[in-house]
Design a protein around this motif. Structure first.
Motif, PDB file in Angstrom:
ATOM      1  N   ASP A  12     -38.960 -11.136  17.520  1.00  0.00           N
ATOM      2  CA  ASP A  12     -38.786 -10.439  16.247  1.00  0.00           C
ATOM      3  C   ASP A  12     -37.328 -10.264  15.862  1.00  0.00           C
ATOM      4  O   ASP A  12     -37.017 -10.068  14.689  1.00  0.00           O
ATOM      5  CB  ASP A  12     -39.449  -9.056  16.308  1.00  0.00           C
ATOM      6  N   ASN A  34     -42.844  -1.723  27.822  1.00  0.00           N
ATOM      7  CA  ASN A  34     -42.639  -0.657  26.853  1.00  0.00           C
ATOM      8  C   ASN A  34     -41.602   0.301  27.397  1.00  0.00           C
ATOM      9  O   ASN A  34     -41.103   0.155  28.497  1.00  0.00           O
ATOM     10  CB  ASN A  34     -43.959   0.084  26.539  1.00  0.00           C
ATOM     11  N   LEU A  86     -32.535   0.759  23.834  1.00  0.00           N
ATOM     12  CA  LEU A  86     -33.585  -0.025  23.186  1.00  0.00           C
ATOM     13  C   LEU A  86     -34.874   0.008  24.001  1.00  0.00           C
ATOM     14  O   LEU A  86     -35.974   0.061  23.433  1.00  0.00           O
ATOM     15  CB  LEU A  86     -33.115  -1.468  22.998  1.00  0.00           C
ATOM     16  N   LEU A  91     -38.813  -1.116  22.731  1.00  0.00           N
ATOM     17  CA  LEU A  91     -38.704  -2.545  22.512  1.00  0.00           C
ATOM     18  C   LEU A  91     -38.756  -3.300  23.838  1.00  0.00           C
ATOM     19  O   LEU A  91     -38.392  -2.765  24.886  1.00  0.00           O
ATOM     20  CB  LEU A  91     -37.403  -2.881  21.776  1.00  0.00           C
ATOM     21  N   GLN A  92     -39.182  -4.540  23.773  1.00  0.00           N
ATOM     22  CA  GLN A  92     -39.191  -5.421  24.939  1.00  0.00           C
ATOM     23  C   GLN A  92     -38.029  -6.386  24.829  1.00  0.00           C
ATOM     24  O   GLN A  92     -37.791  -6.968  23.769  1.00  0.00           O
ATOM     25  CB  GLN A  92     -40.512  -6.179  25.023  1.00  0.00           C
ATOM     26  N   LEU A 111     -35.658  -9.827  21.248  1.00  0.00           N
ATOM     27  CA  LEU A 111     -36.327  -8.534  21.136  1.00  0.00           C
ATOM     28  C   LEU A 111     -37.742  -8.741  20.610  1.00  0.00           C
ATOM     29  O   LEU A 111     -37.966  -9.540  19.694  1.00  0.00           O
ATOM     30  CB  LEU A 111     -35.566  -7.598  20.195  1.00  0.00           C
ATOM     31  N   HIS A 112     -38.677  -8.011  21.201  1.00  0.00           N
ATOM     32  CA  HIS A 112     -40.070  -8.016  20.765  1.00  0.00           C
ATOM     33  C   HIS A 112     -40.543  -6.578  20.665  1.00  0.00           C
ATOM     34  O   HIS A 112     -40.258  -5.755  21.554  1.00  0.00           O
ATOM     35  CB  HIS A 112     -40.938  -8.793  21.753  1.00  0.00           C
ATOM     36  N   ILE A 113     -41.236  -6.278  19.584  1.00  0.00           N
ATOM     37  CA  ILE A 113     -41.743  -4.923  19.387  1.00  0.00           C
ATOM     38  C   ILE A 113     -43.244  -4.915  19.661  1.00  0.00           C
ATOM     39  O   ILE A 113     -44.002  -5.669  19.031  1.00  0.00           O
ATOM     40  CB  ILE A 113     -41.428  -4.416  17.954  1.00  0.00           C
ATOM     41  N   VAL A 210     -37.653  -3.650  13.430  1.00  0.00           N
ATOM     42  CA  VAL A 210     -36.792  -3.704  14.611  1.00  0.00           C
ATOM     43  C   VAL A 210     -35.353  -3.350  14.239  1.00  0.00           C
ATOM     44  O   VAL A 210     -34.665  -2.640  14.981  1.00  0.00           O
ATOM     45  CB  VAL A 210     -36.863  -5.095  15.258  1.00  0.00           C
TER      46      VAL A 210
END
Length: 438
Positions: A12, A34, A86, A91-92, A111-113, A210
Motif C-alpha cells: 500500500d 499487527n 508504525l 501497519l505491517q 507497508l501493508h495495512i 496509510v
C-alpha cells in the motif's frame, strides 16, 4: 507475532531512504502482522560504518551527506524508532533485503495495512463504500427527454470511451442501475456490497489512509517527523486494463478533443494528481469563449482597418507629414508614412472592439473561479475528500536548509553594508568637524 509472506501482502505504501553500508549490525525489522504487541524502542546501533558512500544515486535523502547535521548512527536510530511507531499503529512492514545483500545504498520499506486497521481508519475518515441497494435510472419523457437525448448525441463524440463503474445494466430487464454509496461502518458490513476485504477500497484510498497514519506517527525521543530521513512513495498496484484505458483514452493525441476521464486518473494516480488534471481540463475548456471572441475582435480589425482615420492619415503619402528627428545630431527628419505597416498592425490588436474584449475578460475571470469552486466541491464529494482538510505542502528539508543559509548570507551582507554606511558617515562627520575647527 505472526509472519506473513510478502507475496501474499498487498503493498500500500513504500518508504525509501539512503544509508551507508555497515559492517556489523543487529537483525532488522521483518514482516509483522499487527501492532497489538508493544514494541520496545531500540537502543543506538553500535556497529561501525564505512566512511565512504556513493553519491548521486536515485532516492537520495534530504540534504547531502557531508552537509547533514545528523550522523549515520542518529539517522539509523530515528528510522528504527519511527518504524517501531508504525508497528504500534498497526501497519505491517517488510524491508527490502535484496538491496542490502547487493550492497545498494538506497533502502526500501514496503507497508501493508491489515483489515482491522483499514476498516477503523475508513470509518473515522467516513470513506464511502458501495451498498447492496441499487438505484434505478429512469429516462425523462416529453420535452425534457428529447432535450436530454439531443445533448447526449452532441456530447457523445467528446466523451471518453471509458465505462462507468457505478452504472450497471441488468441483462434480463435491460434496466440501468446506479450504485449507491454510504460512509463505511464496521458494525454493518452486511449492508455493503463486499466480496473480499482486499477489494473494498481502491488502491488510492488505501495509500491515502496509510499516508494519514504516517503523518500522525512521530518519534518520542530522537525526531519529530519523517522528513529528515524518508522519502514517501504511494504505491499503486493497478491492473493492466486501467493502464490500457488511460493510454488509449487520455494519453493519446488522437483523443485530445475528448473530455478527460478524471475518475480513472484519480484511481491510477491519486486524488492530488486527479484534481490537478481536473483543474487543467476546466481551464482549457473555459478558454474556448475568450479564444472565439479574440478571433472575432481580430477579424473586426482586419475588416475596418481601411476605414480607420488615424491609419488613413498615417499611410497617405499625399499629406507628406514630416516628423522631427528621433535623436540629436545624427538623426534626420522622417515621413510619417514610413510607419504605415506598424500602424495598421497595431490597429488589428488595438481597435474599438478591444474595449468590449477587456470587459469580457474581467467577467470571465470571476466566472472561471466560481465554476472551478463548484467543480472542485463536486469532485471532493464524489471522491470522499470532504472530510479531509487542505494541508499546505511542507517544504523539503534540503530546500529549507538552503533557504536558511541564503537568509543568513543576506543578513550578513546587509550588516556589512550598514557598517560601511555608518563608517562613511562618521568619516564625513570628522572631516566637517575638522574643517569647522580650521
Amino acid at each position: 507475532s505472526d509472519q506473513i509472506p510478502l507475496n501474499r501482502l498487498k503493498v500500500d505504501y513504500v518508504l525509501c531512504y539512503k544509508y551507508k553500508k555497515r559492517r556489523a549490525s543487529k537483525p532488522r525489522l521483518s514482516v509483522t502482522s499487527n501492532g497489538s504487541l508493544p514494541v520496545p524502542i531500540p537502543m543506538p546501533i553500535t556497529g561501525r560504518w564505512d566512511s565512504e558512500a556513493e553519491s548521486g544515486e536515485a532516492g537520495a535523502p534530504a540534504g547531502d551527506m557531508e552537509e547533514s547535521k545528523l550522523s549515520e548512527e542518529e539517522k539509523a536510530l530515528m528510522r528504527e524508532e519511527f518504524e517501531s511507531g508504525l508497528l504500534e499503529a498497526g501497519l505491517q512492514l517488510e524491508r527490502d533485503k535484496e538491496n542490502e545483500a547487493k550492497g545498494q545504498i538506497t533502502g526500501f520499506i514496503r507497508l501493508h495495512i491489515p483489515w482491522p486497521i483499514l476498516s477503523r481508519e475508513a470509518e473515522l475518515q467516513k470513506i464511502k463504500v458501495a451498498v447492496k441497494k441499487k438505484c434505478e435510472l429512469r429516462k425523462r419523457t416529453g420535452t425534457a427527454g428529447a432535450w436530454d437525448s439531443l445533448v447526449t448525441k452532441v456530447n457523445t463524440p467528446f466523451q471518453p470511451d471509458v465505462p462507468d463503474f457505478d452504472v450497471h445494466k441488468d441483462s434480463q430487464t435491460n434496466l440501468h442501475f446506479k450504485t449507491l454509496k454510504h460512509p463505511f461502518i464496521r458494525d454493518k458490513l452486511h449492508l455493503y456490497d463486499i466480496n473480499s476485504t482486499e477489494t473494498v477500497f481502491d488502491n488510492a484510498t488505501r495509500s491515502r489512509i496509510v499516508a494519514e497514519i504516517i503523518s500522525r506517527t512521530t518519534c518520542r525521543h530522537s525526531c519529530q517527523t519523517t522528513g529528515e530521513f524518508y522519502l514517501s512513495l504511494s504505491f499503486f498496484s493497478m491492473c493492466l486494463c486501467v493502464f490500457k484505458l488511460l493510454h488509449e483514452e487520455w494519453a493519446n493525441y488522437g483523443v485530445m478533443h475528448k473530455y478527460q476521464p478524471v475518475d480513472l486518473i484519480r484511481k491510477y494516480f491519486g486524488e492530488q494528481i486527479g484534481l490537478y488534471f481536473a483543474w487543467l481540463g476546466v481551464y482549457t475548456q473555459l478558454l474556448i469563449p475568450p479564444s472565439v471572441l479574440g478571433i472575432i475582435v481580430f477579424l473586426y480589425g482586419i475588416f475596418t482597418v481601411d476605414t480607420n482615420v488615424p491609419s488613413q492619415e498615417t499611410c497617405d503619402d499625399n499629406l507628406n507629414i514630416t516628423m522631427c528627428p528621433l535623436c540629436d545630431g545624427v538623426c534626420d527628419y522622417w515621413h510619417l508614412s514610413t510607419v504605415c505597416s506598424l500602424a495598421r498592425a497595431s490597429y488589428l490588436f488595438d481597435n474599438g472592439a478591444t474595449v468590449f474584449f477587456a470587459i469580457f475578460m474581467s467577467l470571465w475571470a470571476a466566472w472561471f473561479l466560481e465554476h472551478w469552486k463548484r467543480r472542485q466541491m463536486c469532485l471532493k464529494y464524489s471522491w470522499d475528500l470532504t472530510s479531509l482538510e487542505d494541508e499546505e505542502e511542507e517544504m523539503r528539508p534540503e530546500y529549507e536548509e538552503a533557504l536558511q543559509e541564503k537568509k543568513a548570507k543576506v543578513k550578513a551582507m546587509s550588516k556589512k553594508k550598514v557598517y560601511k554606511y555608518i563608517y562613511l558617515h562618521v568619516y564625513l562627520l570628522q572631516i566637517n568637524v575638522s574643517s569647522l575647527q580650521h
